[in-house]
Design a protein around this motif. Sequence first.
Motif, PDB file in Angstrom:
ATOM      1  N   THR A  38      58.330  74.260  59.331  1.00 26.04           N
ATOM      2  CA  THR A  38      58.093  74.125  57.888  1.00 26.04           C
ATOM      3  C   THR A  38      56.687  73.596  57.642  1.00 26.04           C
ATOM      4  O   THR A  38      56.077  72.959  58.493  1.00 26.04           O
ATOM      5  N   GLY A  39      56.180  73.856  56.451  1.00 29.41           N
ATOM      6  CA  GLY A  39      54.829  73.430  56.116  1.00 29.41           C
ATOM      7  C   GLY A  39      54.777  71.970  55.696  1.00 29.41           C
ATOM      8  O   GLY A  39      55.722  71.432  55.105  1.00 29.41           O
ATOM      9  N   VAL A  40      53.667  71.303  56.006  1.00 24.25           N
ATOM     10  CA  VAL A  40      53.431  69.934  55.538  1.00 24.25           C
ATOM     11  C   VAL A  40      53.143  69.990  54.045  1.00 24.25           C
ATOM     12  O   VAL A  40      52.343  70.806  53.586  1.00 24.25           O
ATOM     13  N   LEU A  41      53.799  69.154  53.270  1.00 28.87           N
ATOM     14  CA  LEU A  41      53.565  69.146  51.825  1.00 28.87           C
ATOM     15  C   LEU A  41      52.131  68.716  51.527  1.00 28.87           C
ATOM     16  O   LEU A  41      51.664  67.686  52.010  1.00 28.87           O
ATOM     17  N   ILE A  42      51.433  69.531  50.724  1.00 29.05           N
ATOM     18  CA  ILE A  42      50.038  69.219  50.400  1.00 29.05           C
ATOM     19  C   ILE A  42      49.815  69.099  48.889  1.00 29.05           C
ATOM     20  O   ILE A  42      48.700  68.871  48.445  1.00 29.05           O
ATOM     21  N   GLY A  43      50.895  69.257  48.112  1.00 28.18           N
ATOM     22  CA  GLY A  43      50.712  69.156  46.671  1.00 28.18           C
ATOM     23  C   GLY A  43      51.992  69.452  45.922  1.00 28.18           C
ATOM     24  O   GLY A  43      53.038  69.731  46.519  1.00 28.18           O
ATOM     25  N   LEU A  44      51.891  69.400  44.616  1.00 29.37           N
ATOM     26  CA  LEU A  44      53.002  69.703  43.719  1.00 29.37           C
ATOM     27  C   LEU A  44      52.582  70.857  42.804  1.00 29.37           C
ATOM     28  O   LEU A  44      51.425  70.956  42.427  1.00 29.37           O
ATOM     29  N   ASN A 241      50.032  78.753  50.746  1.00 23.54           N
ATOM     30  CA  ASN A 241      49.445  79.826  51.541  1.00 23.54           C
ATOM     31  C   ASN A 241      47.946  79.592  51.706  1.00 23.54           C
ATOM     32  O   ASN A 241      47.303  78.933  50.892  1.00 23.54           O
ATOM     33  N   ASN A 242      47.364  80.159  52.749  1.00 21.15           N
ATOM     34  CA  ASN A 242      46.023  79.795  53.176  1.00 21.15           C
ATOM     35  C   ASN A 242      44.963  80.028  52.110  1.00 21.15           C
ATOM     36  O   ASN A 242      44.121  79.162  51.848  1.00 21.15           O
ATOM     37  N   SER A 243      44.973  81.192  51.470  1.00 18.38           N
ATOM     38  CA  SER A 243      43.913  81.504  50.516  1.00 18.38           C
ATOM     39  C   SER A 243      44.010  80.668  49.241  1.00 18.38           C
ATOM     40  O   SER A 243      42.993  80.283  48.655  1.00 18.38           O
ATOM     41  N   THR A 244      45.235  80.374  48.792  1.00 17.13           N
ATOM     42  CA  THR A 244      45.397  79.522  47.616  1.00 17.13           C
ATOM     43  C   THR A 244      44.992  78.089  47.929  1.00 17.13           C
ATOM     44  O   THR A 244      44.321  77.428  47.132  1.00 17.13           O
ATOM     45  N   PHE A 245      45.381  77.619  49.113  1.00 13.21           N
ATOM     46  CA  PHE A 245      44.983  76.276  49.524  1.00 13.21           C
ATOM     47  C   PHE A 245      43.465  76.187  49.664  1.00 13.21           C
ATOM     48  O   PHE A 245      42.851  75.185  49.293  1.00 13.21           O
ATOM     49  N   ALA A 246      42.851  77.252  50.184  1.00 14.70           N
ATOM     50  CA  ALA A 246      41.398  77.289  50.302  1.00 14.70           C
ATOM     51  C   ALA A 246      40.742  77.155  48.926  1.00 14.70           C
ATOM     52  O   ALA A 246      39.750  76.430  48.758  1.00 14.70           O
ATOM     53  N   ILE A 248      42.051  75.714  46.261  1.00 12.06           N
ATOM     54  CA  ILE A 248      42.273  74.348  45.790  1.00 12.06           C
ATOM     55  C   ILE A 248      41.297  73.374  46.451  1.00 12.06           C
ATOM     56  O   ILE A 248      40.707  72.517  45.801  1.00 12.06           O
ATOM     57  N   VAL A 249      41.118  73.534  47.770  1.00 10.35           N
ATOM     58  CA  VAL A 249      40.226  72.647  48.521  1.00 10.35           C
ATOM     59  C   VAL A 249      38.792  72.767  48.007  1.00 10.35           C
ATOM     60  O   VAL A 249      38.120  71.767  47.728  1.00 10.35           O
ATOM     61  N   VAL A 250      38.310  74.005  47.880  1.00 15.52           N
ATOM     62  CA  VAL A 250      36.928  74.218  47.442  1.00 15.52           C
ATOM     63  C   VAL A 250      36.741  73.758  45.996  1.00 15.52           C
ATOM     64  O   VAL A 250      35.762  73.069  45.664  1.00 15.52           O
ATOM     65  N   ALA A 251      37.686  74.117  45.123  1.00 17.04           N
ATOM     66  CA  ALA A 251      37.566  73.742  43.718  1.00 17.04           C
ATOM     67  C   ALA A 251      37.637  72.229  43.521  1.00 17.04           C
ATOM     68  O   ALA A 251      37.049  71.697  42.572  1.00 17.04           O
ATOM     69  N   SER A 252      38.331  71.527  44.412  1.00 14.10           N
ATOM     70  CA  SER A 252      38.489  70.077  44.268  1.00 14.10           C
ATOM     71  C   SER A 252      37.163  69.331  44.396  1.00 14.10           C
ATOM     72  O   SER A 252      37.047  68.176  43.992  1.00 14.10           O
ATOM     73  N   THR A 253      36.153  69.991  44.941  1.00 17.68           N
ATOM     74  CA  THR A 253      34.834  69.359  45.051  1.00 17.68           C
ATOM     75  C   THR A 253      34.093  69.347  43.726  1.00 17.68           C
ATOM     76  O   THR A 253      33.057  68.692  43.589  1.00 17.68           O
ATOM     77  N   GLY A 254      34.599  70.122  42.757  1.00 16.75           N
ATOM     78  CA  GLY A 254      33.924  70.222  41.469  1.00 16.75           C
ATOM     79  C   GLY A 254      32.988  71.414  41.378  1.00 16.75           C
ATOM     80  O   GLY A 254      32.191  71.511  40.445  1.00 16.75           O
ATOM     81  N   THR A 255      33.106  72.337  42.326  1.00 19.12           N
ATOM     82  CA  THR A 255      32.245  73.506  42.299  1.00 19.12           C
ATOM     83  C   THR A 255      32.767  74.549  41.323  1.00 19.12           C
ATOM     84  O   THR A 255      33.845  74.401  40.747  1.00 19.12           O
ATOM     85  N   SER A 264      38.500  82.053  48.666  1.00 15.41           N
ATOM     86  CA  SER A 264      39.844  82.615  48.805  1.00 15.41           C
ATOM     87  C   SER A 264      39.798  84.020  49.385  1.00 15.41           C
ATOM     88  O   SER A 264      40.624  84.387  50.225  1.00 15.41           O
ATOM     89  N   VAL A 265      38.849  84.821  48.928  1.00 15.23           N
ATOM     90  CA  VAL A 265      38.708  86.182  49.455  1.00 15.23           C
ATOM     91  C   VAL A 265      38.372  86.130  50.942  1.00 15.23           C
ATOM     92  O   VAL A 265      38.904  86.905  51.742  1.00 15.23           O
ATOM     93  N   GLY A 266      37.505  85.199  51.336  1.00 14.66           N
ATOM     94  CA  GLY A 266      37.173  85.035  52.748  1.00 14.66           C
ATOM     95  C   GLY A 266      38.389  84.679  53.572  1.00 14.66           C
ATOM     96  O   GLY A 266      38.572  85.172  54.694  1.00 14.66           O
ATOM     97  N   SER A 267      39.245  83.829  53.028  1.00 18.46           N
ATOM     98  CA  SER A 267      40.490  83.462  53.714  1.00 18.46           C
ATOM     99  C   SER A 267      41.402  84.670  53.861  1.00 18.46           C
ATOM    100  O   SER A 267      41.964  84.922  54.931  1.00 18.46           O
ATOM    101  N   LEU A 268      41.534  85.424  52.780  1.00 16.68           N
ATOM    102  CA  LEU A 268      42.457  86.561  52.771  1.00 16.68           C
ATOM    103  C   LEU A 268      41.986  87.694  53.679  1.00 16.68           C
ATOM    104  O   LEU A 268      42.780  88.514  54.127  1.00 16.68           O
ATOM    105  N   LYS A 269      40.702  87.727  53.952  1.00 18.50           N
ATOM    106  CA  LYS A 269      40.161  88.765  54.836  1.00 18.50           C
ATOM    107  C   LYS A 269      40.721  88.657  56.249  1.00 18.50           C
ATOM    108  O   LYS A 269      40.870  89.669  56.951  1.00 18.50           O
TER     109      LYS A 269
END
Length: 447
Positions: A38-44, A241-246, A248-255, A264-269
Amino acid sequence: MNSELQKIFQDSISENKIDNELYTKYDVKKGLRNEDGTGVLIGLTRIADVVGYKLVNGRKADDQGELYYRGIPITQLCRNLDQNEICGYEETCFLILFGHLPTQQELSLFTSQLRSRYTLPEGFLATNILRYPSMNIMNQIQKALLMLYGEDPKADDISVLNTLDQGLSILAKMPAILCYSMAAKAHFFENKSLIVHPVRPEFSIAENILSLLRPDQQFTHQEAKILDLMMVLHADHGSGNNSTFANIVVASTGTDIYSAMAASVGSLKGPRHGGANISARRMMDAILAEIGLEASDEQLTALLEKIMDKQFFDGKGLIYGMGHAVYTLSDPRSEILKKQIEILAEEKNCKERFVFYQRTEELAKQVIYRRKDIHVSSNIDFYSGLVYSMLDIPEDCYSPLFAASRMVGWLAHNIENKLYCDRIVRPAGKYVGTLADYIPIDQRKSR
């Protein structure tokens, strides 16, 4: 790379190895996965939920799969989408973004807003796509997203309403971006005629994709309907999922949204995420080339056994399109798709091929259960490649179509995290190396 530099690198691998025992010792979850898979919970999230198993006395147990968009089962959603209008994806986008099913007036307003944003900025096609074509469409989409940043006077405004506005514009432009990128690749790298059609504001997103991809712009109602369904099924898959988490991670920096979407596209590739449908289709093509449509169950089973023994296809021992990280007994997206494929298969004279896929799925389940004592089901990737091939969509457009569909999910989770979390994602890593003193360069010895 220089051979001496290669040797230095190879030596450094052995010197800096991290033993698997250390992951257990420090309770580090490889790939953010628990011991039971199972996946580690990383958010709600309130956007989507992926259910593939149940917990019985605290232990993971197999269960029928379900995917929920805003609490509505995907099976219900797809069963009730209008069969006459080709706008199921647009209705799903509204649901995912705003949290409720739209009224007819709301859906009309939403679709008109999207359609008003279909067209790329003036000169964008010639300057950014035709002038700099790419062999890989996913990379071209990333470039196009980053170039759209330069067309936006409010590109760095990350307020929620502006992010929504920007995201809708990106989502609406995806058919043009991916189809024009395909045309540029075909012309510059495959020596084919350059055929570029204008977007059609009276068409839905699915209809526009088929119209833009095809030289004659012609498609049937059933073709558009099943592509629309494919986009609904790919629209979101939870926040883990990887691309959505990617995103969230990138956007969380304020970019900006363009950078987050490009990530996300890079992840999905990557073939472990968005490219699995290509592997599944190639595997099935190889099986058919080897034994043909008329093969017996015994022949097909023997070949599947060879695949698992790494003696056929790519030598990795995987039956692609079978099993999923979350789903166990069934993937609802695959079950929904199977029911619609039969209609398209009749129209395309591909009924025998579809039946062969169904036989392969059932026999693969048996082979995997005998080998690994686990129940698996086909996932959406097993059948999506078949659908795309029946729609005459080129293989290098499979992942871009996935990206176009998932754009709304990325946008929704991006906004949700801005609203309710709004903290930079910063997990920790445990240092397990040794301590050392600095050695002046004239005192260092070769290893």
